[in-house]
Design an enzyme around this catalytic site. Structure first.
Site, PDB file in Angstrom:
ATOM      1  N   ASP A 196       0.668  -1.323   0.044  1.00  0.00           N
ATOM      2  CA  ASP A 196      -0.023  -0.558  -0.099  1.00  0.00           C
ATOM      3  C   ASP A 196       0.569   1.013   0.021  1.00  0.00           C
ATOM      4  OD1 ASP A 196      -2.344   1.676  -0.091  1.00  0.00           O
ATOM      5  OD2 ASP A 196      -3.386   0.779   2.139  1.00  0.00           O
ATOM      6  N   TYR A 197       0.357   2.062   0.133  1.00  0.00           N
ATOM      7  CA  TYR A 197       1.052   4.098   0.018  1.00  0.00           C
ATOM      8  C   TYR A 197       2.154   4.021   0.888  1.00  0.00           C
ATOM      9  CZ  TYR A 197       0.508   8.707  -1.419  1.00  0.00           C
ATOM     10  OH  TYR A 197       0.807   9.657  -2.443  1.00  0.00           O
TER      11      TYR A 197
END
Ligand code: BGC
Length: 762
Positions: A286-287
């Site tokens: 994820d980011y």
């Protein structure tokens, strides 16, 4: 890290490590990727693992920007959340014309409930209880996104959540593993179609692996701690369903699991995902979740990047931990180049499957972009889908449907706000093209309806809250008038009206990422307005915009009709009017429990019995599992949703009360439309395993059917059950069923059920 796999699973996974035979197509792909990788430097391989965000790239800048430079140097594998064919073409040009090996980029985006034609938020889609409709919405999302250069989707979100304080419940599937699995599968099928290399299918990503929906206190990005038996039985099934459906990509989650962040958790990303579930695609972080492992306290960037790669992470989103440290880790031998090869291979395989090597511009077709996006046909389906997602929570005195005549007072800060209709993560939507509820009511109501309007209140009394809840161009346009003045104006409108429609609730950015709430009621300024409207004594309908279950205890006690419309997408304004005027009969059912009070959370229908269950029919009993101040019941149970007609379900009948082994048990009942309007009912089948080697839930959804009936019509409904429907993960995490007594329950929601008990022997 020591393996947390139970012994039997380890043995099983070792036994299944034998070389699997390859199809000719797979052989061809492997050969292609091997040949390409032979030409690649280590630096270029690491470059493939890098996924920078590029939301701000504009065409002219693409070649001169820092990202442009990196693409040229082979240091970028893909980009995400860029909108527009010209921009995507411009950066793809750099990759395939100016980089040494001309490896195309992969373009991702969060197309989580439609692209430009926006469908209901995923929680709303789940409320349709209609996998085919959900698949169709995902198909349309893929057609539109791929017409504009996007070939990789960061959806579906398969995170079970039982905590509506968490803002991301809006993006998910609700609280139930069975319904959640069906929804997740439908989305994967819709996005990926049968052949990923077609120019209108896109690779799906199941996220956020794993358990992101179980963050403590419903606070986003918070710690998760859970037993393995609960993971396997209650939280893992929707992710696994996506893998079984052939999803191409998995996104790791921000949270920790057993003290190791998911992004660096080898047990999760390799033992469970690849060894047990046989996942073949690639895993993206994820980011910045690799970098965030430093905050989790796992070491410096070099350490956490190496740990993530070794755990089974293939691509690093935004943080460039892989890009900036892996070379050094190879030099000091803390990473084996073979581990980089493996990740690189998986990413190149995905590009191959998408057909990007054959034609890097496969998803850049100007003609399709002109003719296949936001079409009338797509918008029509979005409108139907939205109407199917609405849940009629109550309708006392049948105030709904409204007549297409007389005077309707339309009141509330959200009644004429088209920007707030599509809902969170409508990244590619043109908000100016959405339709407000007021516009929908005028269009659908026609010339005989007189509509009066008043704003009535701001979203919330606190202007700072309003600001936070109105980001990304979704302001509710706060007014500086005093609350009293606005309420008085609204009351005056109500008094002149035959019926009042109050459009209240949450703005779209009150849910989604980083939008947790501790109070999940309608904000106080709007509640004050609602109280004043109730006092007028006028027939009153609450149209509720929300991305999560809300506490509506006061509203339920005082407002006769409540229609929950979630955030229904770009056509929601018209769809709301379709349902309010009765052109469409509502049939949505709740995919999540609505609690009476925030203090009951987590409250979910498939809970355990405990050793001291509250006796049936009581709301308090000393020394049993309950509260002093509120009973244990939800306000609206999982599966609840009314219709403008009524239905009755007969007592269930079974083919035998003593099924044996692999025998199929048939459960039958008659469903009758007992009202005066055609309508759809979702008939739900739950099972309770009365005695187990471990404790079992008080009921679990196992089957359902959505059935349309004309007034007075009857239909015999039949469900076939076999021992697969009885299986669960036991203490040793073995998935099997155990003989004994089972309650089979049929009903129109998880609470109102009719039960028959069978004894299933081996
Ligand atoms: C979210 C993901 C999303 C990603 C890319 C993250 O902040 O958690 O769900 O896919 O951003 O936009």
């Amino acid at each position: 890290m020591k393996s947390r796999l139970p012994m039997f699973l380890l043995l099983f996974s070792i036994m299944s490590l034998q070389v699997e035979s390859q199809t000719p197509a797979e052989k061809k792909m492997n050969q292609f990727v091997s040949d390409l990788m032979k030409q690649m430097t280590l630096e270029e391989k690491i470059g493939q693992l890098n996924l920078p965000g590029a939301g701000d790239i504009v065409t002219g800048q693409a070649s001169s920007s820092d990202i442009g430079q990196k693409i040229r140097q082979g240091k970028v594998g893909g980009l995400f959340n860029i909108r527009g064919l010209d921009k995507i073409r411009a950066v793809q040009d750099i990759a395939v014309k100016d980089s040494r090996l001309k490896i195309p980029l992969i373009f991702g985006m969060d197309v989580i409930h439609g692209y430009e034609t926006v469908f209901p938020i995923p929680l709303g889609l789940a409320a349709t209880w209609d996998p085919q409709l959900i698949e169709q919405s995902a198909r349309i999302a893929a057609i539109e996104a791929t017409a504009q250069g996007i070939c990789w989707n960061f959806s579906p979100m398969a995170d079970i959540s039982r905590d509506p304080r968490w803002g991301r419940v809006a993006e998910g599937i609700g609280e139930d593993p069975y319904l959640g699995s069906l929804v997740t599968r439908a989305m994967v099928r819709g996005y990926q179609g049968r052949d990923l290399s077609m120019n209108n299918t896109m690779m799906a990503t199941v996220k956020h692996f794993a358990l992101y929906g179980a963050s403590e206190a419903g606070r986003d990005y918070n710690t998760v701690d859970m037993s393995h038996i609960r993971m396997f039985n209650e939280y893992f099934p929707p992710y696994k369903a996506a893998i079984d459906e052939g999803v191409g990509c998995v996104m790791s989650s921000f949270n920790e699991i057993d003290g190791i962040p998911a992004t660096g958790n080898r047990w999760l990303l390799t033992d469970v995902l690849r060894r047990i579930w046989k996942f073949k695609g690639f895993v993206v972080s994820d980011y910045t979740s690799v970098n965030e492992m430093m905050n989790h306290g796992l070491g410096d960037l070099k350490t956490v990047a190496a740990m993530s790669l070794k755990a089974g992470l293939d691509m690093d989103m935004v943080g460039e931990g892989f890009l900036t440290t892996l070379q050094e880790s190879v030099n000091d031998k803390s990473v084996d180049p073979a581990e980089i090869d493996q990740a690189c291979r998986r990413i190149l395989e995905a590009k191959y499957k998408l057909g990007l090597f054959e034609d890097p511009y496969r998803y850049c077709d100007e003609n399709r972009a002109r003719t296949e996006v936001f079409t009338d046909g797509h918008r029509r389906i979005a409108r139907q889908t939205a109407a199917e997602s609405f849940v009629l929570l109550k309708n006392k005195g049948n105030i709904l449907p409204l007549k297409k005549s007389g005077t309707i007072g339309v009141i509330g800060p959200l009644m004429d706000n088209k920007e707030n209709m599509p809902g969170t993560w409508s990244v590619a939507a043109d908000l100016s093209k959405a339709t407000s509820i007021l516009t929908g009511l005028k269009e659908v109501g026609g010339g005989n309806v007189r509509i009066l309007t008043a704003r009535g209140s701001n979203l919330d009394a606190d202007s700072l809250f309003d600001e936070r809840a109105g980001m990304f161009g979704k302001s509710t346009r706060r007014e500086n008038r005093s609350p009293d003045e606005m309420i008085q104006e609204a009351v005056a409108v109500a008094i002149q009206s035959d019926v009042v429609v109050a459009v209240l609730g949450e703005s779209s950015e009150m849910t989604g990422e980083s939008s947790s709430r501790t109070d999940i009621g309608i904000p106080k300024a709007q509640q004050d307005l609602l109280r004043a409207l109730v006092k007028t004594g006028k027939p009153l309908v609450l149209v509720l915009l929300t991305g999560r279950p809300l506490t509506l205890t006061w509203e339920d006690a005082h407002v006769p009709s409540i229609l929950n419309v979630w955030f229904g997408g770009s056509e929601a304004g018209r769809a709301v009017a379709d349902v309010l005027f009765g052109d469409v009969n509502p049939s949505g059912k709740l995919p999540s429990t609505f609690p009476q009070h925030v203090g009951q959370i987590p409250l979910y229908y498939n809970h355990k019995n405990t050793g001291r269950p509250l006796p049936e029919g009581k709301w308090f009993s000393k020394y049993t599992s309950n509260y002093l101040d509120v009973d244990n019941e939800p306000l609206y149970p999982f599966g609840h949703g009314l219709s403008y007609t009524t239905f009755s379900i007969s007592d269930p009948v079974v083919s035998t009360t003593t099924p044996k082994g692999d025998q199929i048990l048939t459960v039958m009942a008659t469903l009758t439309n007992t009202g005066n309007t055609a309508g759809k009912e979702v008939i739900q089948l739950y099972i309770r395993d009365r005695v187990g080697s471990v404790t079992r839930p008080v009921k679990e959804l196992k089957k359902f059917q959505k059935i349309e009936l004309k007034p007075g019509e009857k239909k015999n409904v039949r469900f076939d059950i076999n021992t697969d429907d009885l299986k669960f993960y036991n203490y040793d995490l073995i998935y099997d069923w155990e003989p004994g007594a089972f309650d089979i329950m049929l009903g129109s929601n998880s609470k109102d059920v009719k039960t028959i008990t069978v004894n299933w022997s081996k």
